[in-house]
Design a protein around this motif. Structure first.
Motif, PDB file in Angstrom:
ATOM      1  N   LEU A   7     -21.198 -22.940 -52.847  1.00 54.54           N
ATOM      2  CA  LEU A   7     -22.053 -22.518 -51.732  1.00 54.54           C
ATOM      3  C   LEU A   7     -23.440 -23.147 -51.859  1.00 54.54           C
ATOM      4  CD1 LEU A   7     -22.498 -20.543 -49.310  1.00 54.54           C
ATOM      5  CD2 LEU A   7     -23.430 -18.973 -50.980  1.00 54.54           C
ATOM      6  N   ALA A  11     -25.189 -25.696 -49.294  1.00 56.49           N
ATOM      7  CA  ALA A  11     -26.456 -25.346 -48.649  1.00 56.49           C
ATOM      8  C   ALA A  11     -27.493 -26.439 -48.861  1.00 56.49           C
ATOM      9  CB  ALA A  11     -26.961 -24.015 -49.207  1.00 56.49           C
ATOM     10  N   HIS A  22     -33.034 -23.236 -38.185  1.00 53.15           N
ATOM     11  CA  HIS A  22     -33.773 -21.975 -38.377  1.00 53.15           C
ATOM     12  C   HIS A  22     -35.202 -22.276 -38.790  1.00 53.15           C
ATOM     13  CE1 HIS A  22     -29.875 -19.916 -38.340  1.00 53.15           C
ATOM     14  NE2 HIS A  22     -29.469 -20.894 -39.093  1.00 53.15           N
ATOM     15  N   PHE A  26     -38.399 -20.794 -42.417  1.00 50.18           N
ATOM     16  CA  PHE A  26     -39.048 -21.583 -43.464  1.00 50.18           C
ATOM     17  C   PHE A  26     -40.555 -21.721 -43.266  1.00 50.18           C
ATOM     18  CE2 PHE A  26     -34.624 -22.711 -43.612  1.00 50.18           C
ATOM     19  CZ  PHE A  26     -34.375 -22.712 -44.962  1.00 50.18           C
TER      20      PHE A  26
ATOM     21  N   LEU B  96     -31.456 -11.490 -42.859  1.00 46.47           N
ATOM     22  CA  LEU B  96     -31.668 -12.499 -43.900  1.00 46.47           C
ATOM     23  C   LEU B  96     -32.076 -11.841 -45.222  1.00 46.47           C
ATOM     24  CD1 LEU B  96     -31.708 -15.616 -44.299  1.00 46.47           C
ATOM     25  CD2 LEU B  96     -34.181 -15.459 -44.071  1.00 46.47           C
ATOM     26  N   ARG B 103     -29.436 -12.445 -54.057  1.00 46.85           N
ATOM     27  CA  ARG B 103     -30.044 -13.425 -54.969  1.00 46.85           C
ATOM     28  C   ARG B 103     -30.922 -12.747 -56.019  1.00 46.85           C
ATOM     29  NH1 ARG B 103     -27.671 -17.640 -55.551  1.00 46.85           N
ATOM     30  NH2 ARG B 103     -29.509 -18.531 -56.510  1.00 46.85           N
ATOM     31  N   LEU B 114     -42.146  -9.247 -53.880  1.00 45.40           N
ATOM     32  CA  LEU B 114     -43.087  -9.657 -52.834  1.00 45.40           C
ATOM     33  C   LEU B 114     -42.384 -10.444 -51.736  1.00 45.40           C
ATOM     34  CD1 LEU B 114     -46.078 -10.708 -55.096  1.00 45.40           C
ATOM     35  CD2 LEU B 114     -45.943  -8.725 -53.608  1.00 45.40           C
ATOM     36  N   ARG B 115     -41.086 -10.535 -51.815  1.00 48.60           N
ATOM     37  CA  ARG B 115     -40.260 -11.274 -50.856  1.00 48.60           C
ATOM     38  C   ARG B 115     -40.691 -12.730 -50.735  1.00 48.60           C
ATOM     39  NH1 ARG B 115     -39.610  -7.314 -45.741  1.00 48.60           N
ATOM     40  NH2 ARG B 115     -38.770  -9.209 -44.884  1.00 48.60           N
ATOM     41  N   ALA B 119     -37.309 -21.788 -50.841  1.00 48.29           N
ATOM     42  CA  ALA B 119     -36.629 -22.428 -49.717  1.00 48.29           C
ATOM     43  C   ALA B 119     -35.145 -22.590 -50.033  1.00 48.29           C
ATOM     44  CB  ALA B 119     -37.273 -23.785 -49.430  1.00 48.29           C
ATOM     45  N   GLU B 120     -34.831 -22.835 -51.300  1.00 44.25           N
ATOM     46  CA  GLU B 120     -33.440 -23.011 -51.702  1.00 44.25           C
ATOM     47  C   GLU B 120     -32.642 -21.726 -51.473  1.00 44.25           C
ATOM     48  OE1 GLU B 120     -32.993 -24.739 -55.624  1.00 44.25           O
ATOM     49  OE2 GLU B 120     -31.145 -23.592 -55.891  1.00 44.25           O
ATOM     50  N   ARG B 122     -33.373 -19.279 -49.430  1.00 41.05           N
ATOM     51  CA  ARG B 122     -33.240 -19.048 -47.986  1.00 41.05           C
ATOM     52  C   ARG B 122     -32.121 -19.905 -47.409  1.00 41.05           C
ATOM     53  NH1 ARG B 122     -39.430 -17.914 -46.078  1.00 41.05           N
ATOM     54  NH2 ARG B 122     -40.152 -17.667 -48.201  1.00 41.05           N
ATOM     55  N   ALA B 123     -32.071 -21.159 -47.853  1.00 41.42           N
ATOM     56  CA  ALA B 123     -31.041 -22.064 -47.340  1.00 41.42           C
ATOM     57  C   ALA B 123     -29.652 -21.570 -47.730  1.00 41.42           C
ATOM     58  CB  ALA B 123     -31.277 -23.467 -47.876  1.00 41.42           C
ATOM     59  N   ILE B 124     -29.509 -21.070 -48.969  1.00 43.79           N
ATOM     60  CA  ILE B 124     -28.205 -20.554 -49.408  1.00 43.79           C
ATOM     61  C   ILE B 124     -27.799 -19.369 -48.544  1.00 43.79           C
ATOM     62  CG2 ILE B 124     -27.018 -19.385 -51.303  1.00 43.79           C
ATOM     63  CD1 ILE B 124     -28.662 -21.105 -53.235  1.00 43.79           C
ATOM     64  N   LEU B 126     -28.823 -18.598 -45.486  1.00 36.44           N
ATOM     65  CA  LEU B 126     -28.519 -19.025 -44.120  1.00 36.44           C
ATOM     66  C   LEU B 126     -27.175 -19.732 -44.067  1.00 36.44           C
ATOM     67  CD1 LEU B 126     -32.022 -20.238 -42.993  1.00 36.44           C
ATOM     68  CD2 LEU B 126     -30.685 -18.418 -41.941  1.00 36.44           C
ATOM     69  N   SER B 127     -26.900 -20.543 -45.086  1.00 35.46           N
ATOM     70  CA  SER B 127     -25.624 -21.241 -45.135  1.00 35.46           C
ATOM     71  C   SER B 127     -24.470 -20.233 -45.174  1.00 35.46           C
ATOM     72  CB  SER B 127     -25.607 -22.148 -46.359  1.00 35.46           C
ATOM     73  OG  SER B 127     -24.314 -22.577 -46.641  1.00 35.46           O
ATOM     74  N   ALA B 128     -24.644 -19.149 -45.942  1.00 37.90           N
ATOM     75  CA  ALA B 128     -23.601 -18.125 -46.010  1.00 37.90           C
ATOM     76  C   ALA B 128     -23.433 -17.447 -44.657  1.00 37.90           C
ATOM     77  CB  ALA B 128     -23.955 -17.094 -47.084  1.00 37.90           C
ATOM     78  N   GLY B 135     -25.307 -16.866 -38.143  1.00 38.18           N
ATOM     79  CA  GLY B 135     -26.596 -17.464 -38.514  1.00 38.18           C
ATOM     80  C   GLY B 135     -27.707 -17.111 -37.547  1.00 38.18           C
ATOM     81  N   ALA B 138     -30.028 -13.884 -38.084  1.00 39.97           N
ATOM     82  CA  ALA B 138     -30.796 -13.756 -39.334  1.00 39.97           C
ATOM     83  C   ALA B 138     -32.043 -12.891 -39.202  1.00 39.97           C
ATOM     84  CB  ALA B 138     -31.176 -15.143 -39.854  1.00 39.97           C
ATOM     85  N   VAL B 160     -23.642 -14.932 -51.749  1.00 41.69           N
ATOM     86  CA  VAL B 160     -24.803 -15.615 -52.309  1.00 41.69           C
ATOM     87  C   VAL B 160     -25.081 -15.187 -53.751  1.00 41.69           C
ATOM     88  CG1 VAL B 160     -25.880 -15.932 -50.051  1.00 41.69           C
ATOM     89  CG2 VAL B 160     -26.531 -13.981 -51.451  1.00 41.69           C
TER      90      VAL B 160
END
Lengths: 289, 269
Positions: A7, A11, A22, A26, B96, B103, B114-115, B119-120, B122-124, B126-128, B135, B138, B160
């Protein structure tokens, strides 16, 4: 899709595509987050401004603490002095408890119908709801201590004025709490009763009341506990109970007696707290048919 | 390989899971079947250690996970993701963030609290979500989604975690027939594409037959059936489900006409 691709790999391989689809996810600082941060900063600023405006001084706080420790030293050991005074103190405590109990119960009984009138879903019409709500707000806006002063000048010194003070100020609190519990009650049971041909009162009796009664009982128990504390204070202005004795002892600097009384109040409140906690748990759990 | 040895769980006098032994090779799709209250949930929850066994061991790749504590326990839980009947999402959080909860174990606490997700990550996430065609949801609050959508969010959260096993506890019991297919297809895809072992509690036998390559039957906490779906004939199903057999089988054409077996039980007098 490739079986061997994890996965994470999938990604990362599609990072550009995901970013394009999206874009908002970001953003370095989304608008909602920015708003929350600004709000926090504003609140902090207000706090600092308020402290500065009210002459908040850490030095005075430290000096005051030294004084506090001095008093604490004088309070040890707690000692009521004479035996007759002990009896007087216990009598005062019993009177305080009686004021709290009678005031709370009286307020709960009077606030019960008012709560239904002030709740949106059980009131007669909008005007009645508005008026009862404003009335409760008005009563609640005046503290029990002020009510005590008023009632003392009306009915004279003593516990009767204390009961009336607790009662009046708590009608407002109970009315508000009750009406909120009623408004938060599930509508579906009421719909069931209405669909079976029941009237508005039936809906309240069989749909709303079973759900809100344990909540109300919990409020009453909590307020009894809290009133045990506040009826100590109203005693100071002459509305009966142990408060009068306490203020007398503070005035005459008998710190050992003061600490004895304070400890006694602490123990009483703790016992009531433990008992009402159990009662509330029992009420919430076992529901009679 | 997941190995369960003599696993037992007692609640007071009641035995929920009774001396269950099981070996699950990597990559298999195992359906745990049986009537309500047979101990299916307790079995799955013990693997994730949401419930602690009274006796017995659970081994993953030769390592005992029954005694894990603290950090090691949380690491194990991240490796065996759980999917619940009631989805167990945080309703007021957006979709999301709900997925990014998966994760947590891979992100330092000061960042996750702190949320500040990378970026990685988030991408994982979103990909899921895109994998399950949600998607575009989200940014929505999880509680505003339909049941089928919420369960797909929950499966994305599980995915994820990059887990070795997914434990699905009655994942379709709160869903309508169409969403049942969507959710079961999602689990099947995870199993096929990523080789993740799936252990899935199911009440409906026809669904279990259609999706699982192996069935494990529990009755009153004991393991009474273990084999491929073809081996579970009408008699075995009836032994497993008793009075509920017809309901569980859901008019499957493979079974002979309905012959209610009332004999061993007395209905309410």
């Amino acid at each position: 899709m490739n079986r061997s691709l994890s996965l994470r790999d999938a990604a990362l391989a599609d990072m550009a595509g995901i970013r394009a689809r999206h874009p908002t996810v970001f953003l370095p600082l989304p608008a909602s987050r920015l708003g929350a941060l600004l709000l926090c900063a504003a609140a902090l600023g207000l706090l600092v401004f308020g402290l500065w405006r009210l002459d908040f001084s850490p030095a005075r706080l430290v000096d005051g603490f030294a004084q506090l420790f001095h008093f604490l030293g004088l309070m040890i050991p707690p000692d009521p002095g004479t035996w007759s005074r002990t009896v007087l103190i216990l009598k005062g405590l019993a009177e305080t408890l009686a004021i709290a109990l009678l005031g709370t119960l009286g307020a709960a009984i009077l606030a019960f119908p008012l709560g239904f009138l002030a709740a949106r879903n059980t009131s007669i019409n909008r005007a009645v709801q508005f008026l009862s709500r404003r009335m409760l707000d008005g009563v609640r806006g005046i503290d029990a201590l002020i009510w005590a002063l008023i009632w003392v000048s009306v009915v004279g010194l003593g516990p009767f004025a204390g009961v009336l003070a607790i009662l009046t100020s708590d009608i407002g609190t109970f009315g508000k709490l009750f009406s909120e519990a009623i408004e938060a009650a599930d509508r579906k049971p009421v719909e069931g009763v209405t669909a079976s041909g029941g009237g508005k009162l039936h809906g309240i009796r069989f749909g709303v009341l079973p759900a809100v009664l344990p909540v109300m009982a919990g409020h009453v128990l909590y307020m009894f506990e809290s009133n045990t504390r506040s009826s100590t204070i109203i005693g100071i202005v002459g509305a009966g109970g142990i408060g009068l004795m306490l203020s007398e002892m503070i005035r005459t600097l008998e710190w050992n007696v003061v600490s004895f009384i304070v400890l006694l109040i602490l123990v009483t409140v703790a016992v009531i707290d433990a008992m009402s906690g159990r009662l509330r748990a029992a009420l919430a759990g076992a529901r009679p048919a | 390989m997941l190995i369960i040895e003599g696993l037992t769980r007692r609640y007071g006098d009641r035995i929920a899971v009774d001396d269950v032994c099981l070996e699950v090779p990597r990559g298999s799709f195992v359906g745990v079947i049986g009537r309500s209250g047979a101990g299916k949930s307790t079995l799955l929850r013990m693997v994730n250690r949401l419930a602690d066994p009274s006796a017995g061991r659970i081994l993953w790749e030769g390592r005992d996970v029954t005694a894990l504590q603290g950090r090691a326990l949380r690491d194990w839980r991240a490796r065996c993701a759980m999917v619940f009947q009631q989805f167990n999402l945080s309703g007021r959080l957006d979709v999301l963030t709900n997925v990014l909860v998966g994760r947590l174990n891979a992100v330092p606490a000061h960042r996750s609290l702190l949320r500040l997700w990378s970026a990685e990550d988030r991408a994982i996430a979103l990909s899921a979500l895109e994998r399950f065609d949600i998607g575009e949801l989200a940014a929505q609050r999880a509680e505003h989604l339909s049941g089928g959508q919420q369960q797909r969010v929950a499966i994305a959260r599980a995915l994820v975690q990059e887990p070795d096993i997914i434990l699905a506890d009655e994942p379709i019991a709160s869903l309508d027939p169409r969403n049942t297919r969507v959710v079961m297809d999602a689990l099947a895809r995870i199993n096929r594409e990523f080789g993740i072992t799936v252990l899935c509690n199911l009440h409906a036998l026809d669904i279990a037959r259609a999706y699982c390559d192996r069935l494990v039957g529990l009755s009153a906490g004991r393991l009474v059936f273990d084999g491929p779906p073809e081996a579970l004939d009408a008699a075995a199903a009836r032994e497993l489900y008793g009075l509920e057999a017809d309901e569980a089988v859901d008019h499957a054409p493979a079974l002979p006409g309905p012959t209610p077996q009332v004999a061993p039980f007395a209905l309410h007098a």
